[in-house]
Structures are given as structure tokens and as C-alpha cells.
Design a protein around this motif. Structure first.
Motif, short mmCIF file in Angstrom:
data_model
loop_
_atom_site.label_atom_id
_atom_site.label_comp_id
_atom_site.label_asym_id
_atom_site.label_seq_id
_atom_site.Cartn_x
_atom_site.Cartn_y
_atom_site.Cartn_z
N MET A 1 0.85 -1.16 0.00
CA MET A 1 0.00 0.00 0.00
C MET A 1 0.90 1.24 0.00
SD MET A 1 -3.18 0.94 2.51
CE MET A 1 -3.83 -0.68 2.26
N ARG A 11 -2.15 2.95 7.20
CA ARG A 11 -2.12 1.97 6.10
C ARG A 11 -2.55 0.60 6.57
NH1 ARG A 11 2.98 4.26 5.25
NH2 ARG A 11 3.99 2.28 5.71
N HIS A 12 -2.10 0.18 7.74
CA HIS A 12 -2.47 -1.14 8.26
C HIS A 12 -3.95 -1.18 8.63
CE1 HIS A 12 1.40 -3.10 8.21
NE2 HIS A 12 1.92 -1.97 8.64
N SER A 15 -5.80 -1.49 5.41
CA SER A 15 -5.59 -2.84 4.89
C SER A 15 -6.48 -3.85 5.61
CB SER A 15 -4.12 -3.22 5.05
OG SER A 15 -3.89 -4.51 4.59
N ARG A 19 -9.50 -5.96 3.90
CA ARG A 19 -9.45 -7.43 3.97
C ARG A 19 -10.75 -7.98 4.55
NH1 ARG A 19 -5.44 -8.22 7.56
NH2 ARG A 19 -4.00 -7.33 6.06
#
Length: 71
Positions: A1, A11-12, A15, A19
Motif C-alpha cells: 500500500m 495503512r495497516h 488494509s 481485507r
């Protein structure tokens, strides 16, 4: 990313949210399909409902069914 989405924490988080949203939508693809979901910078500020709606909109453009699942 891309780092354009935000720092590593952001970002995590994006993500993980993508997901989770994709997990409910995987049945729309034939077995063995490969898919890349690219998060744009606006993803950092989007709600889960907005991200789900964006995914469903992209699937409609691909001619995939849009049904149920978390949006």
C-alpha cells in the motif's frame, strides 16, 4: 500500500478494513481468481460503509453480482 494513504498505522488499518470487507465478497469470483485492491489516499478517511460501497461499485463495473454482505 502506498505511503500516500498515510503513515504505517493508517495503512495497516485501511488494509485490515479492506481485507474484512473482501472476505464477505470473495464468493463473487471464480475459484483461483487473482484480485488486487488498491487503496487510494481517500481510503484513510473513508468509513467502512463507504469502502464497501466503493468495492461494490467496482464489482458492478466488472459485471460481477452485488448482493448481501457487509457494505
Amino acid at each position: 500500500m502506498s505511503k500516500a494513504v498515510g503513515n504505517s498505522v493508517v495503512r495497516h488499518r485501511v488494509s485490515r478494513r479492506l481485507r474484512h470487507l473482501m472476505r464477505d465478497r470473495l464468493d463473487r469470483f471464480p475459484p483461483g481468481s487473482a484480485l488486487v485492491v488498491r487503496a487510494l489516499p481517500a481510503s484513510a478517511e473513508a468509513t467502512s460503509d463507504q469502502l464497501g460501497g466503493d468495492l461494490d461499485s467496482a464489482f458492478r463495473k466488472l459485471g460481477l453480482p452485488v448482493h448481501g454482505g457487509a457494505a
